[in-house]
Design a protein around this motif. Structure first.
Motif, PDB file in Angstrom:
ATOM      1  N   SER A 196      53.388   9.564   7.226  1.00 51.82           N
ATOM      2  CA  SER A 196      52.203   9.096   7.936  1.00 51.82           C
ATOM      3  C   SER A 196      51.860   9.958   9.146  1.00 51.82           C
ATOM      4  O   SER A 196      50.745   9.852   9.663  1.00 51.82           O
ATOM      5  CB  SER A 196      52.404   7.643   8.382  1.00 51.82           C
ATOM      6  N   VAL A 197      52.782  10.788   9.592  1.00 50.77           N
ATOM      7  CA  VAL A 197      52.513  11.672  10.744  1.00 50.77           C
ATOM      8  C   VAL A 197      52.575  13.140  10.332  1.00 50.77           C
ATOM      9  O   VAL A 197      52.851  14.022  11.143  1.00 50.77           O
ATOM     10  CB  VAL A 197      53.506  11.394  11.897  1.00 50.77           C
ATOM     11  N   PRO A 224      49.853  12.543  14.802  1.00 55.60           N
ATOM     12  CA  PRO A 224      49.570  11.112  14.985  1.00 55.60           C
ATOM     13  C   PRO A 224      48.121  10.751  14.764  1.00 55.60           C
ATOM     14  O   PRO A 224      47.768   9.569  14.697  1.00 55.60           O
ATOM     15  CB  PRO A 224      49.981  10.868  16.437  1.00 55.60           C
ATOM     16  N   GLY A 225      47.236  11.756  14.633  1.00 59.51           N
ATOM     17  CA  GLY A 225      45.826  11.469  14.427  1.00 59.51           C
ATOM     18  C   GLY A 225      45.535  10.784  13.108  1.00 59.51           C
ATOM     19  O   GLY A 225      44.416  10.277  12.913  1.00 59.51           O
ATOM     20  N   TRP A 234      42.130   4.327  10.759  1.00 55.43           N
ATOM     21  CA  TRP A 234      41.522   3.126  11.332  1.00 55.43           C
ATOM     22  C   TRP A 234      40.005   3.208  11.357  1.00 55.43           C
ATOM     23  O   TRP A 234      39.314   2.189  11.269  1.00 55.43           O
ATOM     24  CB  TRP A 234      42.064   2.907  12.739  1.00 55.43           C
ATOM     25  N   THR A 235      39.459   4.439  11.469  1.00 55.55           N
ATOM     26  CA  THR A 235      38.010   4.629  11.584  1.00 55.55           C
ATOM     27  C   THR A 235      37.445   5.419  10.409  1.00 55.55           C
ATOM     28  O   THR A 235      36.390   6.023  10.528  1.00 55.55           O
ATOM     29  CB  THR A 235      37.689   5.355  12.898  1.00 55.55           C
ATOM     30  N   GLY A 252      47.167  11.308   4.269  1.00 54.04           N
ATOM     31  CA  GLY A 252      47.827  11.023   5.540  1.00 54.04           C
ATOM     32  C   GLY A 252      47.362   9.719   6.162  1.00 54.04           C
ATOM     33  O   GLY A 252      48.180   8.856   6.495  1.00 54.04           O
ATOM     34  N   PRO A 253      46.050   9.528   6.341  1.00 54.64           N
ATOM     35  CA  PRO A 253      45.580   8.229   6.847  1.00 54.64           C
ATOM     36  C   PRO A 253      45.956   7.053   5.958  1.00 54.64           C
ATOM     37  O   PRO A 253      46.196   5.952   6.457  1.00 54.64           O
ATOM     38  CB  PRO A 253      44.063   8.420   6.908  1.00 54.64           C
ATOM     39  N   MET A 254      46.027   7.273   4.644  1.00 53.76           N
ATOM     40  CA  MET A 254      46.426   6.183   3.757  1.00 53.76           C
ATOM     41  C   MET A 254      47.860   5.741   4.045  1.00 53.76           C
ATOM     42  O   MET A 254      48.148   4.539   4.122  1.00 53.76           O
ATOM     43  CB  MET A 254      46.309   6.611   2.293  1.00 53.76           C
TER      44      MET A 254
END
Length: 295
Positions: free
Chosen positions: A47-48, A67-68, A74-75, A260-262
């Motif tokens: 995830s990071v 970390p982004g 989220w957005t 990554g965001p998933m």
């Protein structure tokens, strides 16, 4: 005349076998924990990671800390991912309430009340455990669609109505078995005091059924929060999606996938389940300790 007795020779200290056995068991338990928790640690590490590193680096630790992914996840959509968390929380909590109330009442009827064909109805209920959920989803969809509840003003009704009708035979069976362990002398004593059937349920069965209720709450929340298939079938609007359905939106065959965001949102989706389990696990232990019957 005295005779001298021979003393056994003194030998050196022997290493206890129990200590070696405990060390072996400890190593086996550590190995099992590592195998079980490795996918979780890998998901947290992924995830990071950046999009390129996810493909090239299969290790646990990222070479470049990113970390982004949490902000992007989220957005990522027109709606904040928090909306999906709220939808899942609402459906899961209402499911917990529905299963706890309806299954407890049905279990009390099967375990304590006398009525015609009770054994047959109980056998039919147990028989429903043999039916896979995927087999029932088609007639349920046809039924709710004919009633105008699919895609309507209240899109979550097809997911919640069955839970308030004691359709979860597993929880009914669990509570029936628990209630059968409660002495019937308590019911007789309550009847002598003038209690009705509902009074016995309210003042005798309900307080003593706390461990079974907590167990039902734990599994209902976890299963509903992680449910994907039923929610995918009945929910059609983006603003109504729950977390499991929303996670699939990160993978798109026609555009670039945001892996990554998933994974970042997958890590966040574990927190409510983990916290809910910890809170109710403590209540479960306290319920077992405080609701024991003394002879």
């Amino acid at each position: 005349m005295t005779t001298a007795t021979a003393e056994p020779p003194v030998t050196g200290p022997r290493r206890p076998r129990a200590g070696r056995g405990q060390a072996v068991r400890l190593l086996v338990l550590i190995a099992i924990v590592v195998v079980v928790l490795y996918p979780l640690f890998w998901m947290i590490g992924t995830s990071v990671k950046s999009q390129q590193e996810i493909v090239s680096n299969i290790g646990l630790l990222p070479k470049e800390f990113t970390p982004g992914n949490y902000v992007d996840g989220w957005t990522n959509f027109d709606l904040s991912f928090g909306r999906f968390f709220l939808n899942s929380a609402m459906v899961s909590l209402l499911t917990v309430v529905g299963n706890a109330v309806s299954c407890l009442l049905a279990a009390y009827a099967f375990a304590r009340l006398r009525f015609r064909l009770r054994g047959m109805w109980f056998a039919i209920m147990i028989g429903t455990l043999l039916l896979p959920g995927h087999v029932l989803i088609v007639p349920q969809y046809i039924l709710f669609r004919s009633l105008g509840l699919v895609g309507g003003e209240w899109p979550y009704l097809p997911l919640l109505i069955p839970q308030f009708l004691a359709t979860e035979a597993f929880f009914v069976f669990l509570m029936v078995q628990f209630m059968r362990g409660i002495p019937r002398e308590l019911d007789e004593a309550a009847k002598i005091d003038g209690a009705s059937a509902f009074g016995i349920f309210r003042h005798v069965i309900l307080p003593l059924s706390r461990p079974a209720l907590v167990t039902t709450a734990i599994f209902s929340f976890i299963w509903t929060w992680n449910d994907f298939f039923r929610q995918l079938v009945f929910l059609s609007s983006l603003e109504d999606y729950t977390v499991p359905v929303a996670l699939t939106l990160f993978i798109d065959s026609t555009s670039q996938s945001a892996v990554g965001p998933m994974f970042a949102m997958s890590v966040l989706s574990l927190l409510p389940v983990f916290l809910f389990f910890l809170a109710f696990q403590r209540m479960l232990v306290e319920g077992i300790n405080t609701s024991g019957l003394k002879g």
